[in-house]
Design a protein around this motif. Structure first.
Motif, PDB file in Angstrom:
ATOM      1  N   ARG A 180       1.026  -1.276   0.230  1.00 24.42           N
ATOM      2  CA  ARG A 180       0.143   0.113   0.154  1.00 24.42           C
ATOM      3  C   ARG A 180       0.860   1.081   0.516  1.00 24.42           C
ATOM      4  O   ARG A 180       0.342   2.258  -0.580  1.00 24.42           O
ATOM      5  N   LEU A 181       2.315   0.989   0.505  1.00 21.55           N
ATOM      6  CA  LEU A 181       2.328   2.511   0.657  1.00 21.55           C
ATOM      7  C   LEU A 181       3.865   2.164  -0.958  1.00 21.55           C
ATOM      8  O   LEU A 181       4.131   3.530  -1.072  1.00 21.55           O
ATOM      9  N   LEU A 182       3.920   1.513  -0.934  1.00 23.95           N
ATOM     10  CA  LEU A 182       4.261   0.947  -2.328  1.00 23.95           C
ATOM     11  C   LEU A 182       3.217   2.494  -3.869  1.00 23.95           C
ATOM     12  O   LEU A 182       3.982   2.497  -4.243  1.00 23.95           O
ATOM     13  N   LEU A 183       2.222   1.610  -3.287  1.00 19.59           N
ATOM     14  CA  LEU A 183       0.775   2.110  -4.527  1.00 19.59           C
ATOM     15  C   LEU A 183       1.734   3.828  -3.984  1.00 19.59           C
ATOM     16  O   LEU A 183       1.559   4.849  -4.690  1.00 19.59           O
ATOM     17  N   PHE A 184       1.043   4.511  -2.792  1.00 20.17           N
ATOM     18  CA  PHE A 184       0.908   6.103  -2.483  1.00 20.17           C
ATOM     19  C   PHE A 184       1.991   6.680  -2.740  1.00 20.17           C
ATOM     20  O   PHE A 184       1.468   7.483  -3.639  1.00 20.17           O
ATOM     21  N   LYS A 185       3.362   6.148  -2.629  1.00 21.25           N
ATOM     22  CA  LYS A 185       4.680   6.437  -2.834  1.00 21.25           C
ATOM     23  C   LYS A 185       4.668   6.484  -4.807  1.00 21.25           C
ATOM     24  O   LYS A 185       4.572   7.655  -5.147  1.00 21.25           O
ATOM     25  N   ARG A 186       4.760   5.654  -5.594  1.00 20.79           N
ATOM     26  CA  ARG A 186       4.052   5.474  -7.115  1.00 20.79           C
ATOM     27  C   ARG A 186       3.096   6.709  -7.537  1.00 20.79           C
ATOM     28  O   ARG A 186       3.398   7.684  -8.155  1.00 20.79           O
ATOM     29  N   LEU A 187       1.915   6.867  -6.734  1.00 22.86           N
ATOM     30  CA  LEU A 187       1.125   7.379  -7.186  1.00 22.86           C
ATOM     31  C   LEU A 187       1.675   9.028  -7.234  1.00 22.86           C
ATOM     32  O   LEU A 187       1.526   9.914  -7.822  1.00 22.86           O
ATOM     33  N   THR A 188       2.319   8.947  -5.399  1.00 18.73           N
ATOM     34  CA  THR A 188       2.548  10.793  -5.593  1.00 18.73           C
ATOM     35  C   THR A 188       3.303  10.873  -6.850  1.00 18.73           C
ATOM     36  O   THR A 188       3.568  11.785  -7.156  1.00 18.73           O
ATOM     37  N   GLU A 189       4.275  10.001  -7.126  1.00 17.43           N
ATOM     38  CA  GLU A 189       5.010  10.681  -7.743  1.00 17.43           C
ATOM     39  C   GLU A 189       4.836  11.064  -9.475  1.00 17.43           C
ATOM     40  O   GLU A 189       5.470  11.695  -9.821  1.00 17.43           O
ATOM     41  N   LYS A 190       3.392  10.197  -9.323  1.00 20.00           N
ATOM     42  CA  LYS A 190       2.730  10.443 -10.895  1.00 20.00           C
ATOM     43  C   LYS A 190       2.097  11.677 -10.361  1.00 20.00           C
ATOM     44  O   LYS A 190       2.189  12.694 -11.572  1.00 20.00           O
ATOM     45  N   ASN A 191       1.768  11.628  -9.604  1.00 14.68           N
ATOM     46  CA  ASN A 191       1.147  13.016  -9.624  1.00 14.68           C
ATOM     47  C   ASN A 191       0.865  13.702  -8.432  1.00 14.68           C
ATOM     48  O   ASN A 191       0.920  13.065  -6.862  1.00 14.68           O
ATOM     49  N   GLU A 192       1.220  14.799  -8.121  1.00 14.46           N
ATOM     50  CA  GLU A 192       2.050  15.266  -7.036  1.00 14.46           C
ATOM     51  C   GLU A 192       0.797  15.125  -5.227  1.00 14.46           C
ATOM     52  O   GLU A 192       1.249  16.304  -4.811  1.00 14.46           O
ATOM     53  N   GLU A 193      -0.198  15.960  -5.765  1.00 15.81           N
ATOM     54  CA  GLU A 193      -1.202  16.543  -5.230  1.00 15.81           C
ATOM     55  C   GLU A 193      -1.384  15.496  -4.152  1.00 15.81           C
ATOM     56  O   GLU A 193      -1.966  15.733  -2.891  1.00 15.81           O
ATOM     57  N   PHE A 194      -1.457  14.446  -4.813  1.00 14.18           N
ATOM     58  CA  PHE A 194      -1.494  12.950  -3.534  1.00 14.18           C
ATOM     59  C   PHE A 194      -0.965  13.424  -2.698  1.00 14.18           C
ATOM     60  O   PHE A 194      -0.755  12.566  -1.481  1.00 14.18           O
ATOM     61  N   ALA A 195       0.018  14.424  -2.651  1.00  7.51           N
ATOM     62  CA  ALA A 195       1.567  14.383  -0.963  1.00  7.51           C
ATOM     63  C   ALA A 195       0.829  14.321   0.102  1.00  7.51           C
ATOM     64  O   ALA A 195       1.227  14.482   0.744  1.00  7.51           O
ATOM     65  N   GLU A 196       0.063  15.684  -0.039  1.00 11.36           N
ATOM     66  CA  GLU A 196      -0.994  16.313   0.930  1.00 11.36           C
ATOM     67  C   GLU A 196      -1.911  14.915   1.568  1.00 11.36           C
ATOM     68  O   GLU A 196      -1.800  15.085   2.860  1.00 11.36           O
ATOM     69  N   LEU A 197      -2.049  14.012   0.978  1.00 11.38           N
ATOM     70  CA  LEU A 197      -2.352  12.587   1.694  1.00 11.38           C
ATOM     71  C   LEU A 197      -1.177  11.851   3.487  1.00 11.38           C
ATOM     72  O   LEU A 197      -2.426  11.257   3.882  1.00 11.38           O
ATOM     73  N   ALA A 198      -0.590  12.434   2.811  1.00 12.97           N
ATOM     74  CA  ALA A 198       0.447  11.498   3.905  1.00 12.97           C
ATOM     75  C   ALA A 198       0.444  11.589   5.160  1.00 12.97           C
ATOM     76  O   ALA A 198      -0.009  13.277   5.773  1.00 12.97           O
ATOM     77  N   GLY A 199       0.630  11.338   6.092  1.00 12.50           N
ATOM     78  CA  GLY A 199       0.823  11.145   7.786  1.00 12.50           C
ATOM     79  C   GLY A 199      -1.330  11.138   8.045  1.00 12.50           C
ATOM     80  O   GLY A 199      -1.540  10.942   9.235  1.00 12.50           O
ATOM     81  N   LYS A 200      -2.377  10.226   7.066  1.00  7.75           N
ATOM     82  CA  LYS A 200      -2.957  10.577   6.945  1.00  7.75           C
ATOM     83  C   LYS A 200      -3.587   8.743   7.097  1.00  7.75           C
ATOM     84  O   LYS A 200      -2.225   7.834   6.764  1.00  7.75           O
ATOM     85  N   ARG A 201      -4.713   8.713   8.407  1.00  8.45           N
ATOM     86  CA  ARG A 201      -4.583   6.692   8.410  1.00  8.45           C
ATOM     87  C   ARG A 201      -5.825   6.264   7.523  1.00  8.45           C
ATOM     88  O   ARG A 201      -6.662   7.406   7.899  1.00  8.45           O
TER      89      ARG A 201
END
Lengths: 259, 496
Positions: B445-466
């Motif tokens: 799941r973290l791998l997915l999140f990382k790659r999603l963020t690389e592709k589209n920076e807008e997702f970075a703001e989800l970091a820290g959320k549970r």
């Protein structure tokens, strides 16, 4: 909580094996994993909790059991319950509950006492006598003390009517004149056989119906230890009793006010 | 300072058991002989036990008793014989299958205490209950003592002494006596084997006993136990030396001697088995201590019998009868015919894990830890970014939203096995989204999140959320072309 693919696979495999077999030996590789790998342990416990189930391990076995409430699964006990649903048949289920409880009380032993008597089993006749005397003692309590648990007493009357009046003690087999508890209906001993079937089917007891003897298996003792020798669960049950009692009182007050 | 009452309680137990044997029943013409017949019956059962003969069911007891009555030339009445057998099995009404009880004085406690006992108890191993077999009976310890006492052998007369006694008898050429001494030896070993087996059962079931029964059991160290078995083995060897000397005896029955040594051989192998069991129990104890450090302080004295039943329900009843159900429900496992919504997703993996295990046994070094899987990350990210966008904007995503997709889209979801696993992972446990370096074994799941963020920076703001999951009971299940079915979970961001 982070875990890797392998742990997830192992945990899921164990969970589904447990769903399939209910009790698995602690010496199986997956069960060992459950004891030694805390992530696998957590995964299995979470999967179980999601489904209203609980997993616990003893030195010998890993068990999968239902929770007191909120389980989304049927088990042989709830199946028995649905068989006796409906207002008229409900007392059969009550009676079965009382029989199971009396049987458990008869074979249970305190954890640190090492006596094997209980493990030799209880005779059908003895259990039947115990049920009779228990029902009679509740009836007696009600006579002596009018305030004794009211709703309980009403249910006890229904059950007592069934057990003490409607049921014969036993019926004989048509083949060889011996007491037959498996192919007869509407008598005390055959109902004992029916009531304890969920325990028999789960491999927790051996129902030696030819000799009219009910023998507890080690797996039953493991569950008794886990479920009823535990302070937290005991407190929960006591809380439940208190809550229910005050709820009933409240309902009565409300009724009184509306009248 | 030896007082007259030392050991009184123990003695009384024995005399009580002896004096009550065959008493308190009406067996008509056999009344005057019931005690004798009962003792004879116990001896016959004991003999069969020693000879590994499991014809010791109730019907065998009846036929043995019939033989006894016949031998005594007493009138044979089947009803009386059955009553007599039941009277040895149980006290009072046989239907109740009750224990014998006596109230006897205990000098240590200074009070009269109840003594419960049986003469015949079920032989669990021989009974085959599971296969529907009838109960096979064996002598209880109390009944064995009756037999030993009446052979004038005291309880303290230990295994080593019995061995020694046998050796002396053989040296003197007294083979007949020696043979019965060997029977006794066998009975003792069998008894000890049974005790070890019981102990094993006991500590597996209730590890706390290792500590509470510690004193009572007079535990010895493994070295001491090994030493003792070595000594006993040596005596056996000493005895067997005499086997070769059978020729040197004069005026003895050679055949008898040979039979004697056959029996001794049996005793010796039983003794080896006992040694094995004892040693393995010792290591089991160690293992249990190591694996369950908590048994030291886990000292619940609660029981169903006393606390739930006797002191609560039996006395007070319950506010509602339905509470009994809540009490009993946890005792049961879920029924087998139930189908878990996730079962399908995992069945293949389950199979895979098994294969992996069996292969691992064969080719330990060649098997890879996990199969090499090719993921189409382009596709995966393309699918998941909609889910994450929804999460980001709405705070939740209902899995059954995917039901609305056209079949071709659903095919795309199904084409990547990892998609389904990701759903499982989100459902099974919470996770805090973080941006971390990739490494093998990183939570997918973290791998997915990382790659999603690389592709589209807008997702970075989800970091820290549970991210959590919840069952939306009653809603429609997620169903992808009938190939993947799952309960209607929603995944959502935990509110801050």
């Amino acid at each position: 909580m982070a875990f890797n693919q392998e742990q997830l696979e192992k945990g899921a495999a164990l969970f589904f094996k447990l769903l399939d077999e209910q009790i698995i030996s602690a010496s199986e590789p997956l069960a060992e994993k459950y004891r030694s790998d805390s992530e696998v342990h957590n995964i299995v416990n979470t999967m179980a909790a999601e489904a209203g189930l609980k997993v616990f391990a003893t030195a010998r076995n890993v068990h999968l059991i239902s929770k007191a409430r909120g389980s989304s699964f049927a088990n042989s006990y709830t199946q028995m319950k649905s068989k006796y649903s409906g207002l008229k048949r409900k007392r059969y289920f009550y009676l079965a509950n009382i029989i199971i409880s009396i049987f458990l009380a008869e074979v249970d032993k305190e954890s640190h006492v090492r006596i094997r008597w209980e493990e030799e089993g209880v005779s059908y006749h003895r259990l039947s006598d115990l049920v009779t005397s228990t029902l009679e003692s509740w009836q007696q309590r009600k006579k002596e003390d009018d305030s004794f648990a009211e709703q309980w007493s009403i249910a006890v009357e229904e059950v007592a009517e069934l057990w003490l009046t409607e049921f014969n003690e036993y019926k004989l087999s048509q083949v060889d004149e011996t007491i037959d508890v498996t192919r007869t209906r509407g008598n005390r001993l055959s109902f004992i056989n029916t009531a304890l079937k969920p325990l028999t089917e789960q491999g927790l007891i051996i129902d030696q119906s030819d000799e009219l003897k009910l023998i507890p298996r080690p797996q039953l003792y493991e569950r008794l230890d886990e479920i009823y020798h535990d302070q937290k669960r005991y407190n929960q049950f006591m809380d439940l009793i208190r809550e229910t009692r005050s709820k009933i009182e409240q309902e009565e007050n409300n009724d009184a006010q509306t009248e | 300072m030896d007082r007259a009452n030392t050991g009184l309680h123990e003695r009384l137990k024995k005399t009580t058991a002896i004096s009550q044997l065959g008493q308190g029943m009406d067996v008509g013409a056999l009344n005057d002989y019931s005690h004798q017949i009962a003792l004879y019956l116990l001896l016959k059962v004991f003999k069969r036990e020693i000879n590994n003969n499991s014809q010791r069911q109730r019907r065998d007891l009846i036929s043995m008793t019939t033989a006894v009555v016949k031998e005594m030339k007493l009138p044979i009445n089947l009803e009386e014989i059955e009553r007599l057998v039941d009277g040895v099995l149980y006290s009072g009404d046989p239907k109740q299958q009750s224990y014998f009880t006596a109230r006897i004085y205990d000098e240590k406690a200074g009070e009269i205490r109840e003594f419960k006992y049986r003469y015949l108890i079920p032989d669990r191993e021989a009974s085959n209950w599971q296969e529907g077999g009838s109960t096979v009976y064996m002598l209880s310890e109390t009944a064995q003592e009756i037999i030993f006492i009446t052979r004038e052998i005291l309880e303290e007369f230990g295994f080593d002494l019995e061995q020694f006694y046998t050796l002396q008898l053989i040296k003197n050429g007294n083979f007949t006596e020696a043979k019965s001494s060997v029977s006794n030896l066998i009975a003792r070993v069998r008894n000890l084997i049974k005790k070890e087996k019981d102990w094993r059962e006991d500590i597996l079931r209730n590890p706390g006993l290792i500590f509470s029964a510690y004193k009572e059991r007079k535990r010895r160290t493994e070295a001491e136990v090994r030493e003792q078995f070595k000594d006993e083995k040596k005596v056996f060897n000493d005895i067997f030396v005499w086997q070769d000397r059978l020729d040197t005896f004069e005026n003895v029955n050679r055949k008898e001697g040979e039979l004697l040594f056959e029996e001794l051989e049996r005793a010796r192998s039983l003794h080896d088995r006992l040694a094995e069991l004892t040693i393995s129990n010792l290591s089991l104890e160690l293992q249990i201590r190591r694996d369950n450090p908590d048994i030291f302080w886990k000292t619940s004295r609660l029981s169903f019998k006393k606390d739930f039943w006797q002191n609560t329900i039996l006395q007070e009843g319950l506010p509602r009868m339905e509470l009994l159900e809540e009490m009993l429900n946890p005792l049961f496992s879920p029924a087998q015919d139930f189908i878990f919504p996730l079962a399908w997703a995992w069945s293949e993996q389950q199979l895979y894990s098994y294969l992996e295990e069996s292969e691992a046994e064969l080719e330990e070094f060649e098997v890879e830890a996990a199969p090499k899987r090719e993921f189409d990350w382009e596709l995966i990210l393309d699918l998941w970014q909609d889910v994450f966008r929804e999460l980001k904007e709405e705070g939740e995503f209902n899995l059954n939203q995917l039901n609305q997709l056209p079949p071709a889209e659903k095919e795309r979801w199904l084409s990547q096995e990892i998609n389904l696993e990701l759903f499982m992972m989100f459902i099974i446990t919470d996770i805090k989204l973080r941006l971390v370096e990739e490494y093998p074994g990183l939570d997918e799941r973290l791998l997915l999140f990382k790659r999603l963020t690389e592709k589209n920076e807008e997702f970075a703001e989800l970091a820290g959320k549970r991210v959590k999951a919840e069952l939306n009971a009653g809603a429609e299940k997620l169903n992808l072309l009938d190939q993947f079915i799952i309960s209607p979970y929603k995944i959502y961001l935990e509110a801050e």
